[in-house]
Enzyme design. Structure first.
Site, PDB file in Angstrom:
ATOM      1  N   HIS A  46       0.799  -1.228   0.000  1.00 34.89           N
ATOM      2  CA  HIS A  46       0.000   0.000   0.000  1.00 34.89           C
ATOM      3  C   HIS A  46       0.834   1.282   0.000  1.00 34.89           C
ATOM      4  O   HIS A  46       0.554   2.226   0.741  1.00 34.89           O
ATOM      5  CB  HIS A  46      -0.968   0.011   1.190  1.00 34.89           C
ATOM      6  CG  HIS A  46      -2.039  -1.049   1.111  1.00 34.89           C
ATOM      7  ND1 HIS A  46      -2.476  -1.582  -0.068  1.00 34.89           N
ATOM      8  CD2 HIS A  46      -2.765  -1.662   2.093  1.00 34.89           C
ATOM      9  CE1 HIS A  46      -3.435  -2.473   0.172  1.00 34.89           C
ATOM     10  NE2 HIS A  46      -3.621  -2.552   1.467  1.00 34.89           N
ATOM     11  N   HIS A  94      -9.645   2.033   0.569  1.00 34.72           N
ATOM     12  CA  HIS A  94      -9.592   0.901   1.500  1.00 34.72           C
ATOM     13  C   HIS A  94     -10.737   0.940   2.518  1.00 34.72           C
ATOM     14  O   HIS A  94     -10.538   0.594   3.697  1.00 34.72           O
ATOM     15  CB  HIS A  94      -8.231   0.881   2.206  1.00 34.72           C
ATOM     16  CG  HIS A  94      -7.760  -0.483   2.569  1.00 34.72           C
ATOM     17  ND1 HIS A  94      -8.503  -1.351   3.345  1.00 34.72           N
ATOM     18  CD2 HIS A  94      -6.629  -1.144   2.256  1.00 34.72           C
ATOM     19  CE1 HIS A  94      -7.824  -2.475   3.500  1.00 34.72           C
ATOM     20  NE2 HIS A  94      -6.685  -2.385   2.844  1.00 34.72           N
ATOM     21  N   GLU A  98     -11.534  -3.747  -2.626  1.00 31.31           N
ATOM     22  CA  GLU A  98     -10.566  -2.787  -3.174  1.00 31.31           C
ATOM     23  C   GLU A  98     -10.409  -3.056  -4.667  1.00 31.31           C
ATOM     24  O   GLU A  98      -9.757  -4.020  -5.059  1.00 31.31           O
ATOM     25  CB  GLU A  98      -9.219  -2.963  -2.469  1.00 31.31           C
ATOM     26  CG  GLU A  98      -9.268  -2.774  -0.967  1.00 31.31           C
ATOM     27  CD  GLU A  98      -8.171  -3.554  -0.252  1.00 31.31           C
ATOM     28  OE1 GLU A  98      -6.994  -3.218  -0.451  1.00 31.31           O
ATOM     29  OE2 GLU A  98      -8.474  -4.487   0.481  1.00 31.31           O
TER      30      GLU A  98
HETATM   31  C1  GLA Z   1      -5.209  -5.327   2.124  1.00 27.85           C
HETATM   32  C2  GLA Z   1      -4.297  -6.479   2.196  1.00 27.85           C
HETATM   33  C3  GLA Z   1      -4.458  -7.161   3.505  1.00 27.85           C
HETATM   34  C4  GLA Z   1      -4.234  -6.206   4.646  1.00 27.85           C
HETATM   35  C5  GLA Z   1      -5.147  -5.049   4.507  1.00 27.85           C
HETATM   36  C6  GLA Z   1      -4.876  -4.039   5.579  1.00 27.85           C
HETATM   37  O1  GLA Z   1      -6.508  -5.732   2.005  1.00 27.85           O
HETATM   38  O2  GLA Z   1      -4.467  -7.383   1.155  1.00 27.85           O
HETATM   39  O3  GLA Z   1      -3.574  -8.251   3.612  1.00 27.85           O
HETATM   40  O4  GLA Z   1      -2.911  -5.750   4.632  1.00 27.85           O
HETATM   41  O5  GLA Z   1      -5.006  -4.477   3.238  1.00 27.85           O
HETATM   42  O6  GLA Z   1      -4.831  -4.587   6.843  1.00 27.85           O
END
Ligand code: GLA
Length: 399
Positions: free
Chosen positions: A159, A233, A363
């Protein structure tokens, strides 16, 4: 294997981009009662033409965070802060017309910067960039040059790195368009920031539409080739008002395949058919029905069918409240994450404890680790090109 490329997606996004450029960011002249498109009903409330703003507290760095409230003529409300471009709440009606907040989050900016939040890193409601999801080993090679990113998720970069777009203060301009109230957020990510090449200019427009949808239009340009993968997110719980988990929500994902991952959640490159597996959501299934067969819970990228233009990405239905959510996007994939890492240490709005599976994320994105996976749709943005991406979350009820 079916291949997509960013150029194809850009062409597919033209309708969305035309709609975007048609947005008038000036205050609208008809200031009463929302848009004429809104059907009058007994729950209708007056919507001002422009979002309102208030203080959301001070960031750890001492900046003033603002909270913007977008409202439509049905009384649907979205609140967004310029800190991380974070969607902090979304009030939508249930089958009896009762409004409820369907987003996990905090009452003020300090919740998004607490040591516990930063340690567990759930990215509640935030805009994610420069690269949403994981890049293997925090490395990629572009035009013969190797780039090294911060490893903030085991051996990988997640991210956007240590200070991704979720942790910066965006420039925010409230406005309105023919479609509804808008918030335009801009952020200039510097060449070398978090190890990525190129000065990247990013614009994200949130629009709360007359038909109860939250639309997010992403645009980006760069002065050097760079990977870009932008998403939001938000953690949804259509029954959040009463603090229940999301296991009873029924989900449909129009995806015949998903990207198989290794133990660190990096795709192996295989696009595996979902048929006959707990990943098959081509027909509706509750989240809880087969989650026990997936170690840790769902945290995978589904390969959306028919990924050109605006296409279906997910449908969610909560029988307890009758609320529905339909997700459409220009993106080829969707990460369906079931809040597996939430463990009850975070207390959110109104003191709600966020335990495992208390929210789910959808997402929309290009596939994880695309910069290292030549067979995946490309995430490389080049100078002179404009990235355009749109995702719509539309709410309704089923009685
Ligand atoms: C995304 C990732 C997860 C986790 C979340 C945040 O969805 O794929 O593994 O890191 O973000 O917690």
């Amino acid at each position: 294997m079916k291949k997509f490329n960013r150029a194809g997606l850009l062409a597919g996004g033209i309708a969305a981009s035309l709609a975007f450029t048609a947005c008038n960011q000036q205050p609208a002249t008809n200031t009463e009662g929302g848009t004429s498109a809104a059907a009058p009903d007994s729950t209708q409330t007056s919507a001002a033409a422009m979002p309102t703003s208030s203080s959301f507290g001070k960031t750890n760095a001492g900046a003033e965070a603002q909270l913007f409230t977008l409202t439509n003529a049905h009384g649907v409300k979205a609140t967004i802060t310029n800190f991380g471009g974070t969607l902090t709440s979304l009030m939508v009606p249930d089958k009896d017309g009762k409004m409820g907040d369907v987003i996990l989050g905090f009452d003020n900016v300090s919740g998004y910067q607490s040591p516990e939040f930063l340690k567990s890193g759930p990215y509640f409601g935030a805009l994610i960039g420069r690269y949403g999801n994981r890049i293997k080993g925090g490395k990629f090679t572009l035009d013969g040059k190797e780039y090294t990113l911060a490893k903030n998720n085991g051996p990988n970069s997640l991210h956007g790195g240590k200070v991704g777009f979720d942790k910066v203060v965006w420039d925010a301009k409230p406005g309105s368009s023919a479609d509804g109230q808008t918030l335009t957020l801009t952020y200039n990510s510097k060449d070398g920031e978090e190890g990525y090449p190129g000065n990247l200019a990013v614009t994200v427009v949130y629009t709360l539409t007359a038909d109860d949808a939250l639309r997010i239009d992403y645009t980006a340009t760069t002065d050097k080739a760079t990977p870009v993968n932008l998403t939001n997110h938000a953690y949804f719980n259509l029954n959040h008002g009463v603090g229940k988990d999301i296991l009873g929500h029924e989900v449909t994902l129009p995806a015949d395949r998903y990207t198989v991952v290794d133990a660190t959640l990096i795709p192996t490159g295989e696009l595996k058919p979902v048929k006959g597996t707990p990943f098959d959501f081509t027909t509706p299934h509750t989240i809880g029905e087969r989650i026990g067969q997936v170690p840790g819970g769902y945290d995978h990228n589904w390969v959306l069918n028919n990924p050109s233009g605006m296409h279906a990405a997910a449908t969610v239905y909560d029988a307890a409240t009758g609320r529905t959510m339909e997700v459409t996007t220009t993106e080829p994939g969707i990460q369906f994450y079931t809040g597996n890492f939430l463990d009850g240490t975070l207390k959110g709005k109104g003191g709600t404890v966020y335990g495992k599976n208390s929210g789910f994320c959808l997402e929309t994105q290009h596939f994880p680790d695309s910069p290292n996976q030549p067979s995946f749709p490309s995430t490389i943005l080049k100078p002179g090109d404009t990235l355009k991406s749109t995702t719509i979350y539309k709410f309704g009820v089923r009685k």
